[in-house]
Design a protein around this motif. Sequence first.
Motif, PDB file in Angstrom:
ATOM      1  N   GLU A  80       3.681  -6.875   0.332  1.00 20.03           N
ATOM      2  CA  GLU A  80       3.028  -7.129  -0.953  1.00 20.03           C
ATOM      3  C   GLU A  80       1.542  -6.741  -0.935  1.00 20.03           C
ATOM      4  N   GLN A  81       1.069  -6.254   0.195  1.00 22.07           N
ATOM      5  CA  GLN A  81      -0.324  -5.795   0.288  1.00 22.07           C
ATOM      6  C   GLN A  81      -0.569  -4.698  -0.738  1.00 22.07           C
ATOM      7  N   THR A  82      -1.696  -4.771  -1.410  1.00 22.22           N
ATOM      8  CA  THR A  82      -2.072  -3.735  -2.372  1.00 22.22           C
ATOM      9  C   THR A  82      -2.745  -2.589  -1.639  1.00 22.22           C
ATOM     10  N   ILE A  83      -2.254  -1.400  -1.909  1.00 22.66           N
ATOM     11  CA  ILE A  83      -2.826  -0.182  -1.344  1.00 22.66           C
ATOM     12  C   ILE A  83      -3.573   0.524  -2.468  1.00 22.66           C
ATOM     13  N   ILE A  84      -4.846   0.759  -2.251  1.00 24.79           N
ATOM     14  CA  ILE A  84      -5.672   1.491  -3.218  1.00 24.79           C
ATOM     15  C   ILE A  84      -5.837   2.900  -2.677  1.00 24.79           C
ATOM     16  N   TYR A  85      -5.547   3.890  -3.510  1.00 25.14           N
ATOM     17  CA  TYR A  85      -5.580   5.288  -3.062  1.00 25.14           C
ATOM     18  C   TYR A  85      -5.933   6.186  -4.228  1.00 25.14           C
ATOM     19  N   ASP A  86      -6.348   7.387  -3.889  1.00 24.00           N
ATOM     20  CA  ASP A  86      -6.550   8.380  -4.939  1.00 24.00           C
ATOM     21  C   ASP A  86      -5.505   9.469  -4.768  1.00 24.00           C
ATOM     22  N   ASN A  87      -5.102  10.046  -5.900  1.00 28.59           N
ATOM     23  CA  ASN A  87      -4.088  11.093  -5.856  1.00 28.59           C
ATOM     24  C   ASN A  87      -4.751  12.451  -5.659  1.00 28.59           C
ATOM     25  N   SER A  88      -3.964  13.502  -5.768  1.00 29.03           N
ATOM     26  CA  SER A  88      -4.466  14.853  -5.481  1.00 29.03           C
ATOM     27  C   SER A  88      -5.540  15.312  -6.470  1.00 29.03           C
ATOM     28  N   THR A  89      -5.620  14.678  -7.642  1.00 29.97           N
ATOM     29  CA  THR A  89      -6.661  15.054  -8.604  1.00 29.97           C
ATOM     30  C   THR A  89      -7.833  14.081  -8.589  1.00 29.97           C
ATOM     31  N   GLY A  90      -7.805  13.121  -7.657  1.00 29.33           N
ATOM     32  CA  GLY A  90      -8.913  12.194  -7.503  1.00 29.33           C
ATOM     33  C   GLY A  90      -8.814  10.930  -8.336  1.00 29.33           C
ATOM     34  N   ASP A  91      -7.713  10.746  -9.066  1.00 30.39           N
ATOM     35  CA  ASP A  91      -7.532   9.529  -9.866  1.00 30.39           C
ATOM     36  C   ASP A  91      -7.195   8.368  -8.939  1.00 30.39           C
ATOM     37  N   LEU A  92      -7.766   7.210  -9.216  1.00 26.76           N
ATOM     38  CA  LEU A  92      -7.583   6.029  -8.384  1.00 26.76           C
ATOM     39  C   LEU A  92      -6.405   5.187  -8.890  1.00 26.76           C
ATOM     40  N   PHE A  93      -5.563   4.740  -7.952  1.00 31.80           N
ATOM     41  CA  PHE A  93      -4.397   3.918  -8.279  1.00 31.80           C
ATOM     42  C   PHE A  93      -4.282   2.792  -7.266  1.00 31.80           C
ATOM     43  N   HIS A  94      -3.458   1.823  -7.589  1.00 31.79           N
ATOM     44  CA  HIS A  94      -3.132   0.765  -6.629  1.00 31.79           C
ATOM     45  C   HIS A  94      -1.684   0.341  -6.846  1.00 31.79           C
ATOM     46  N   HIS A  95      -0.973   0.213  -5.744  1.00 33.56           N
ATOM     47  CA  HIS A  95       0.415  -0.240  -5.755  1.00 33.56           C
ATOM     48  C   HIS A  95       0.658  -1.076  -4.511  1.00 33.56           C
ATOM     49  N   SER A  96       1.694  -1.892  -4.564  1.00 35.10           N
ATOM     50  CA  SER A  96       2.047  -2.657  -3.376  1.00 35.10           C
ATOM     51  C   SER A  96       2.657  -1.712  -2.337  1.00 35.10           C
ATOM     52  N   LEU A  97       2.547  -2.098  -1.098  1.00 36.51           N
ATOM     53  CA  LEU A  97       3.164  -1.325  -0.019  1.00 36.51           C
ATOM     54  C   LEU A  97       4.662  -1.193  -0.266  1.00 36.51           C
ATOM     55  N   ARG A  98       5.292  -2.242  -0.732  1.00 35.20           N
ATOM     56  CA  ARG A  98       6.725  -2.211  -1.043  1.00 35.20           C
ATOM     57  C   ARG A  98       7.043  -1.111  -2.054  1.00 35.20           C
ATOM     58  N   GLU A  99       6.249  -1.013  -3.111  1.00 34.79           N
ATOM     59  CA  GLU A  99       6.476   0.017  -4.130  1.00 34.79           C
ATOM     60  C   GLU A  99       6.298   1.414  -3.545  1.00 34.79           C
ATOM     61  N   ILE A 100       5.300   1.580  -2.712  1.00 39.71           N
ATOM     62  CA  ILE A 100       5.038   2.894  -2.111  1.00 39.71           C
ATOM     63  C   ILE A 100       6.167   3.284  -1.166  1.00 39.71           C
ATOM     64  N   LEU A 101       6.623   2.347  -0.345  1.00 34.10           N
ATOM     65  CA  LEU A 101       7.713   2.660   0.575  1.00 34.10           C
ATOM     66  C   LEU A 101       8.987   3.003  -0.179  1.00 34.10           C
ATOM     67  N   PHE A 102       9.251   2.292  -1.270  1.00 27.55           N
ATOM     68  CA  PHE A 102      10.413   2.632  -2.081  1.00 27.55           C
ATOM     69  C   PHE A 102      10.258   4.044  -2.661  1.00 27.55           C
ATOM     70  N   HIS A 103       9.065   4.369  -3.119  1.00 31.64           N
ATOM     71  CA  HIS A 103       8.807   5.700  -3.664  1.00 31.64           C
ATOM     72  C   HIS A 103       9.047   6.781  -2.605  1.00 31.64           C
ATOM     73  N   ILE A 104       8.519   6.582  -1.403  1.00 32.88           N
ATOM     74  CA  ILE A 104       8.714   7.560  -0.329  1.00 32.88           C
ATOM     75  C   ILE A 104      10.207   7.765  -0.083  1.00 32.88           C
ATOM     76  N   SER A 105      10.932   6.674   0.006  1.00 31.45           N
ATOM     77  CA  SER A 105      12.367   6.758   0.252  1.00 31.45           C
ATOM     78  C   SER A 105      13.080   7.522  -0.859  1.00 31.45           C
ATOM     79  N   ASN A 106      12.760   7.187  -2.081  1.00 31.41           N
ATOM     80  CA  ASN A 106      13.374   7.854  -3.225  1.00 31.41           C
ATOM     81  C   ASN A 106      13.023   9.342  -3.243  1.00 31.41           C
ATOM     82  N   HIS A 107      11.804   9.672  -2.878  1.00 30.34           N
ATOM     83  CA  HIS A 107      11.343  11.060  -2.841  1.00 30.34           C
ATOM     84  C   HIS A 107      12.160  11.865  -1.827  1.00 30.34           C
ATOM     85  N   HIS A 108      12.398  11.287  -0.652  1.00 29.29           N
ATOM     86  CA  HIS A 108      13.231  11.962   0.353  1.00 29.29           C
ATOM     87  C   HIS A 108      14.615  12.277  -0.220  1.00 29.29           C
ATOM     88  N   THR A 109      15.232  11.262  -0.799  1.00 29.54           N
ATOM     89  CA  THR A 109      16.590  11.408  -1.308  1.00 29.54           C
ATOM     90  C   THR A 109      16.648  12.452  -2.417  1.00 29.54           C
TER      91      THR A 109
END
Length: 150
Positions: free
Chosen positions: A89-118
Amino acid sequence: MKALFEDIFQYHLQFNEMIGQQLKENNLLQGQEMQLYCHLLNAHQIWNARILHQAATPLHQLLDIDACFALNEQNHRETQEILAQRNLEQTIIYDNSTGDLFHHSLREILFHISNHHTHHRGQIAFMLRQQNVQPLPTDYIFYKRAQQSA
């Protein structure tokens, strides 16, 4: 939940390796299939780098097959370390390739990575069929069935 993610990323490690081997065996290391394979591995590295506040590889960097296998292993190792050391549930703050700032939970990011692979392995399977190559069955349930019969 962590145990599920550990299992899912073990699945991705194994099936990414198998897809790479299939590309190699069918001499498909120069086309769109390889570009997409590199992309899915690079994207995983980028997400790990965002979580760990490290330098990221270019998203569309082309790699040779041995570098892909090494990156797949590195991605897996880093993701397992993230799972061992972080709260989902830790919040990860990051910027994307265009420099826009976002924040998501680690859980959401890991789910995204997994879905991206599939998602991209499915695209690679489609491309393999266009090359008259029978793609490997890479659904998660096939991974689980293989574990049951081992």
